[in-house]
Each structure stands twice: as C-alpha cells, then as structure tokens.
Write an enzyme that holds these catalytic residues in place. Structure first.
Site, PDB file in Angstrom:
ATOM      1  N   ARG A  88      52.447  17.237 -25.907  1.00 39.24           N
ATOM      2  CA  ARG A  88      52.354  18.558 -26.534  1.00 39.24           C
ATOM      3  C   ARG A  88      51.540  18.494 -27.820  1.00 39.24           C
ATOM      4  NH1 ARG A  88      58.028  21.490 -27.193  1.00 39.24           N
ATOM      5  NH2 ARG A  88      58.156  20.146 -29.012  1.00 39.24           N
ATOM      6  N   GLU A 127      59.943  34.754 -26.954  1.00 34.95           N
ATOM      7  CA  GLU A 127      60.900  33.756 -27.451  1.00 34.95           C
ATOM      8  C   GLU A 127      61.335  34.138 -28.852  1.00 34.95           C
ATOM      9  OE1 GLU A 127      59.493  29.802 -28.416  1.00 34.95           O
ATOM     10  OE2 GLU A 127      57.410  30.435 -28.328  1.00 34.95           O
ATOM     11  N   LYS A 154      52.286  23.874 -31.208  1.00 38.93           N
ATOM     12  CA  LYS A 154      53.228  23.760 -32.318  1.00 38.93           C
ATOM     13  C   LYS A 154      52.448  23.659 -33.622  1.00 38.93           C
ATOM     14  CE  LYS A 154      57.880  21.928 -32.566  1.00 38.93           C
ATOM     15  NZ  LYS A 154      58.648  23.108 -32.150  1.00 38.93           N
TER      16      LYS A 154
HETATM   17  C1  LIG Z   1      59.584  23.565 -31.207  1.00 36.54           C
HETATM   18  C2  LIG Z   1      59.715  24.937 -30.681  1.00 36.54           C
HETATM   19  C3  LIG Z   1      60.614  25.258 -29.638  1.00 36.54           C
HETATM   20  C4  LIG Z   1      61.593  24.270 -29.057  1.00 36.54           C
HETATM   21  O1  LIG Z   1      60.986  23.202 -28.411  1.00 36.54           O
HETATM   22  P1  LIG Z   1      61.793  21.873 -28.094  1.00 36.54           P
HETATM   23  O2  LIG Z   1      60.756  20.953 -27.556  1.00 36.54           O
HETATM   24  O3  LIG Z   1      62.827  22.201 -27.094  1.00 36.54           O
HETATM   25  O4  LIG Z   1      62.396  21.426 -29.387  1.00 36.54           O
HETATM   26  C5  LIG Z   1      60.612  26.564 -29.153  1.00 36.54           C
HETATM   27  N1  LIG Z   1      59.814  27.506 -29.676  1.00 36.54           N
HETATM   28  C6  LIG Z   1      58.963  27.237 -30.689  1.00 36.54           C
HETATM   29  C7  LIG Z   1      58.107  28.333 -31.222  1.00 36.54           C
HETATM   30  C8  LIG Z   1      58.873  25.952 -31.215  1.00 36.54           C
HETATM   31  O5  LIG Z   1      58.037  25.700 -32.212  1.00 36.54           O
END
Ligand SMILES: *Cc1c(COP(=O)(O)O)cnc(C)c1O
Length: 339
Positions: A81, A219, A183
């Site tokens: 990622r 989300e 991210k």
């Molecule tokens: C990090 C993150 C998540 C959760 O991801 P995980 O890999 O399960 O920790 C969900 N949404 C956003 C916007 C994120 O930055």
C-alpha cells in the site's frame, strides 16, 4: 526485559521508545538505512513536505501472542500500500523486502516496549516517508526520508466495547479521481475540521458520502465500513476513493472462509443503510468499532444491535480475527509475521 509500563492505562498517544529506523533517498537511490536513537529531525525550510505536503504513511501493530511470540500482522500489505501511495505522490518507493526488514529491525530493537499478551495493549508501528529536499516551483522533491517509529498504545476499548454514534458529513474526504485510495497525510489534514466539528456536535465520527452524487457510503476519516444484512450477508462499500483497509480485507476473508458467510463488495446507498442489521468501522486501531446510530441531518438510523454491545456477526468477526492475530486460531498462510 519488558519496560516498566502500566500497559492497561496507556492511551493512543505518542510515548517515546528507544529506537527508530531511518533511510534517506538522494541522487536517485536509498542509502543502506539503519536504527537511530534520535527522535528529532532537522528539516530544510523549503522541504517538499512543508511546502506541498508530499508525504504518506502506514500504520500497523506488533504484539505478543498467547504463546509468547512477538509478531505483526500482514506487513507485506502495508508495504504494498505504501508503494501505491508513493507512486501516486511521485515519491520514490521502498522495496517490500526493505520495508518488512525495517519493521522487524525497529520492533526487535524496541522489544521491551511490546506489551505482554493479555494486556490489550500493542506496539503501534508508524512507517512514513516525506520529501526532505527543497522545492519552490511545484514539482516532486529530489530527496526523501523514510522512517519508522514505534509507540506503545493501550487497549482501544477501555472498560468494554461501546457502540458509537456517527453523523453523515456535509464535508467530503476525497475527490472521485483524487487521493482517497492512498494513505496520504493530506487526506487527514483536510478531515481535521470535519472531525473537530463532529466531536463538538457530539458525534464520534463522520460518515463520508461519495462527493459526486452524495448518495453512496464511502468511509469515515480513518476506517472502512462493514455492514451486515438481516440475512447475515457481510457487505462493504466498493469505491475507487476508499482507502483499502487491511483490517477490512482480512475481515471479509474471515467472513467468507472461516464463518461461511456470504460477502459482497458493492456500492452501498445511504438509503439502504436503514435496512442493515449491523454496522462496524474497521481499521488497525480497533479492529472493529461497532456503530449503534447514524444521524443523517437530524434523522436517526438506529442499528438493531443497539447501543450496548456489538451485533452478533460483528462480534464473531471480531473474535475470529483477533483469535487469528493472537495465535488462538490458525492463521491463513503468511498473515502472521514473526519478529
Ligand atoms: C489507515 C486507514 C484505514 C484503515 O486501514 P487499516 O489497514 O485497516 O488500518 C481506513 N481508512 C483510512 C482513510 C485510512 O487512512
């Protein structure tokens, strides 16, 4: 030797540990990299990260299993990622092997800060990269720093799991062809006003809708949605502007292959949320936080599972995934990475 820390009373806040990992990118290549004890960094006044927010990060945890091993969960997916994040932000990538090796080195060096089994606490691992080279014309920088620090964090739910109340947000978190799927720190910078405002109004989180039509569930600021239908199908939103949560992907696998449930990844209309039986938020921090109530401009959607406990399917998903993580239940090949 474990450090003398009251693990159960830790919150989710920075606590200094002994070592961090650093590698620097210059003249088109990464240096060897290694551990350092220095938590302070000197930074150029014109660094790309300061001027144009060229930075991204990851988040994962190390913890102690029931049989006393120190492990982390699927770090290969964090590495992948981060490669995607770097590519979208025109940053150099870190090889998967180098990323995983760096995670292992930094956890091993801070072994005393990995909370013992049963404490509910974990060692949070924060890999991140930023543009350190100077840029004033808008372009990618020439120099970068990749670092990983760790910090022990307490149990997410102190005194038991409590379903939360969230609101449908009028703010957007990601544009249809923007950076919602990576991210990037910038996704968080612009969500801060929305979350402070939500907290001021008494809500724990924002439910973001798709910005193009404002009819579909995306989300929250930092966690993906999982819903359960009244006939026990696990449903999660499909959208190219959602961050692909590793927890959510793992839970979907668990639902299908461990619990024998039907799963669907598809567009979810806000209008159909009232028909679901259960709702949860998934991410590394909590695994799943149950959502008890969703407020859409004064109109309340109350999940049948109520405000006292997780819904039954959410609970099964939570118990199975945490069982896999803690070594009580056999993990799929490659999920548990021993330090
Ligand atoms: C990090 C993150 C998540 C959760 O991801 P995980 O890999 O399960 O920790 C969900 N949404 C956003 C916007 C994120 O930055």
């Amino acid at each position: 030797m474990k450090k003398d820390i009251d693990w159960g009373s830790l919150s989710f806040a920075y606590v200094d540990t002994d070592y961090r990992y650093e590698t620097r990118y210059k003249d088109g290549k990464w240096d060897e990299g290694g551990l350092t004890t220095d938590k302070m960094m000197q930074i150029h006044e014109c660094a790309g990260v300061l001027q144009y927010a060229q930075t991204c990060f990851e988040g994962l945890k190390a913890y102690t299993t029931e049989d006393g091993r120190t492990v982390c969960f699927r770090p290969d997916l964090n590495a992948e990622r981060m490669i995607n994040s770097c590519q979208r932000l025109e940053m150099p990538t870190i090889d998967k092997d180098k990323f995983i090796s760096a995670v292992k080195q930094v956890v091993k060096a801070n072994e005393g800060f990995v909370p013992p089994f049963g404490s509910g606490a974990t060692l949070y691992i924060r890999p991140y990269m930023y543009a350190s080279g100077p840029v004033i014309g808008v372009k990618p920088a020439d120099e970068y720093v990749f670092r990983i620090f760790t910090t022990p964090v307490g149990p997410y739910f102190k005194g038991g799991v409590k379903p939360i109340t969230i609101r449908v947000s009028d703010f957007d978190r990601a544009a249809p062809n923007g950076t919602g799927h990576i991210k990037a720190g910038l996704n968080y910078a612009m969500s801060l006003h929305a979350i402070v405002d939500a907290h001021n109004q008494g809500f724990a989180e924002n439910m973001y809708l798709d910005p193009a039509t404002r009819t579909k569930v995306e989300e929250t600021g930092g966690a993906n949605f999982l819903f359960v239908t009244k006939d026990n199908t696990v449903v999660t939103p499909k959208s190219s502007s959602i961050l692909p949560s590793i927890t959510r992907r793992s839970l979907i696998y668990v639902a299908e292959h461990y619990l024998g449930l039907k799963v669907e990844e598809r567009e979810i209309l806000l209008d159909e949320v009232k028909d679901f039986a259960e709702c949860g938020l998934c991410g590394t921090a909590a695994v799943i936080s149950p959502v008890g109530k969703i407020v859409d401009h004064g109109k309340e959607i109350c999940m049948p599972a109520g405000m006292e406990k997780m819904g039954p399917i959410t609970q099964k998903l939570y118990d199975t995934l945490t069982g896999i993580q803690m070594g009580r239940i056999e993990a799929p090949e490659g999920w548990i990475c021993e330090i």
